[in-house]
Design an enzyme around this catalytic site. Structure first.
Site, PDB file in Angstrom:
ATOM      1  N   GLU A   1      -4.167   1.416  11.493  1.00  0.00           N
ATOM      2  CA  GLU A   1      -3.826   2.610  10.720  1.00  0.00           C
ATOM      3  C   GLU A   1      -4.592   3.856  11.173  1.00  0.00           C
ATOM      4  O   GLU A   1      -4.055   4.966  11.157  1.00  0.00           O
ATOM      5  CB  GLU A   1      -4.086   2.356   9.230  1.00  0.00           C
ATOM      6  CG  GLU A   1      -3.138   1.371   8.579  1.00  0.00           C
ATOM      7  CD  GLU A   1      -3.455  -0.083   8.906  1.00  0.00           C
ATOM      8  OE1 GLU A   1      -2.573  -0.944   8.714  1.00  0.00           O
ATOM      9  OE2 GLU A   1      -4.594  -0.354   9.353  1.00  0.00           O
TER      10      GLU A   1
ATOM     11  N   PHE B   1      -3.116   0.786   2.837  1.00  0.00           N
ATOM     12  CA  PHE B   1      -3.647   0.833   4.193  1.00  0.00           C
ATOM     13  C   PHE B   1      -3.901   2.267   4.650  1.00  0.00           C
ATOM     14  O   PHE B   1      -4.895   2.546   5.319  1.00  0.00           O
ATOM     15  CB  PHE B   1      -2.703   0.116   5.158  1.00  0.00           C
ATOM     16  CG  PHE B   1      -2.454  -1.324   4.813  1.00  0.00           C
ATOM     17  CD1 PHE B   1      -3.419  -2.077   4.158  1.00  0.00           C
ATOM     18  CD2 PHE B   1      -1.251  -1.930   5.135  1.00  0.00           C
ATOM     19  CE1 PHE B   1      -3.202  -3.405   3.834  1.00  0.00           C
ATOM     20  CE2 PHE B   1      -1.021  -3.263   4.816  1.00  0.00           C
ATOM     21  CZ  PHE B   1      -1.993  -3.998   4.169  1.00  0.00           C
TER      22      PHE B   1
ATOM     23  N   ARG C   1      10.764   1.735  -1.833  1.00  0.00           N
ATOM     24  CA  ARG C   1      11.475   1.200  -0.669  1.00  0.00           C
ATOM     25  C   ARG C   1      12.502   0.161  -1.101  1.00  0.00           C
ATOM     26  O   ARG C   1      12.577  -0.229  -2.264  1.00  0.00           O
ATOM     27  CB  ARG C   1      10.478   0.561   0.299  1.00  0.00           C
ATOM     28  CG  ARG C   1       9.622  -0.518  -0.346  1.00  0.00           C
ATOM     29  CD  ARG C   1       8.930  -1.376   0.677  1.00  0.00           C
ATOM     30  NE  ARG C   1       9.868  -2.172   1.439  1.00  0.00           N
ATOM     31  CZ  ARG C   1      10.325  -3.377   1.063  1.00  0.00           C
ATOM     32  NH1 ARG C   1       9.935  -3.922  -0.078  1.00  0.00           N
ATOM     33  NH2 ARG C   1      11.168  -4.032   1.815  1.00  0.00           N
TER      34      ARG C   1
END
Length: 341
Positions: free
Chosen positions: A84, A109, A192
């Site tokens: 990340e 993350f 999502r």
């Protein structure tokens, strides 16, 4: 589910066997229409005439719906692997060269692992990077490692970073081109998969930095964001049956706050002002609005509906939403108790 400090979560049996899918279930009520992968399709559509847009992910494109963009524009998609910090710093470099990177990963993350890189590489430089992060707040049942319950608190501390928390599929579709046109770094929470469709009934139009009044009532004002706007609208109907009229002010942009609109609504002297958010009660929209009201000398009866300041359990999302007080039924219970006390 029971858990102490040293035990793994244990799912309590309540009749029907729990399926793994229940831990990532649709956030909408049964029968509510959904749109599949609105972020991926909106970005794909926008990028057709915007060659400067690129997509970047940290090994999670399929789980952030960015794979739709990647399939259409493979030469403009960058898979950075499980790194990340590399993802964020590379996006900063792309933005410096004139591209508009849309980068995706899970919210935990991006915030916990790459915070300093967002702070130093993107925000301090004012680079035009759009950080779109899935599984915000309590939208997964996989426990604290994946539940980004404190992401807004962390990101609010970064100067000049705009924070967006969309409610539904329609708002995501509208927000993608809007933040692409908006100059500067953006952190957007990203529902999502099959995302509920809610705001189409309210003639809604997303604008960066603007709160929008969805319903009008005389008794209670709910200022909500993200998932909790959907819950608030459900609560409106439930409370109407109790002869309680509720206004819902949807605050999709958490930073910068639409102070003028919020103060205008609070000035109507409701019996109760509530801030509802899918985030810990520490450091999110609730604290931002409480600070605003006190600073401006507004002292209404005030309540937060938010997640507790603790590590949350793993389990089925419907069960967890009830347990931690962010289901529409629990909202109604809390509001009635507050009004009656």
């Amino acid at each position: 589910m029971r858990r102490n400090k040293y035990e793994r979560p244990v799912i309590e049996k309540t009749g029907e066997k729990l399926k793994t899918s229940a831990m990532i279930a649709s956030l909408g009520a049964d029968g509510l229409p959904t749109i599949s992968a609105p972020f991926g399709h909106a970005l794909k559509k926008l990028a057709k005439n915007r060659p400067e847009i690129v997509g970047m992910s940290a090994d999670l494109s399929k789980y952030t719906d960015l794979h739709i963009f990647a399939k259409e524009y493979p030469d403009r998609f960058y898979q950075m692997g499980m790194a990340e910090q590399l993802l964020v710093s590379s996006a900063a470099g792309m933005a410096k060269e004139g591209f508009i990177p849309f980068i995706t990963t899970y919210a935990v993350f991006a915030t916990r692992r790459a915070y300093d890189f967002i702070h130093q590489c993107i925000s301090e430089e004012g680079y035009n990077v759009k950080i779109c992060c899935a599984l915000p707040g309590l939208t997964t049942g996989y426990g604290p490692s994946h539940q980004a319950t404190e992401d807004i608190a962390m990101m609010r501390g970064i100067p000049d970073l705009t924070i967006i928390d969309p409610c539904d599929a329609l708002e995501i579709q509208q927000a993608v081109p809007a933040i692409a046109d908006y100059q500067g770094p953006v952190y957007m929470r990203l529902p999502r998969g099959k995302v509920p469709l809610v705001l189409d009934k309210y003639n809604y139009k997303f604008e960066v930095g603007k709160a929008k009044l969805l319903t009008e009532g005389k008794d209670v004002l709910i200022i909500s964001t993200g998932l909790m706007t959907m819950r608030s609208l459900e609560a409106v109907d439930l409370l109407k049956a109790e002869n309680i009229d509720v206004s819902v002010l949807h605050c999709a942009t958490i930073k910068p706050l639409d102070k003028e609109k919020i103060l205008e609504e609070v000035s109507k002297e409701y019996k109760l002002v509530i801030v509802a958010e899918n985030h810990t009660e520490i450091g999110g929209l609730g604290e931002a609005i409480a600070t605003l009201l006190l600073t401006e000398g507004k002292c209404p009866s005030f309540m937060q509906i938010a997640l507790p300041d603790e590590y949350l359990d793993a389990g089925a999302l419907p069960t967890l939403h009830t347990r931690y007080g962010i289901s529409s039924e629990m909202m109604v219970k809390k509001i009635k108790n507050k009004l009656n006390n």
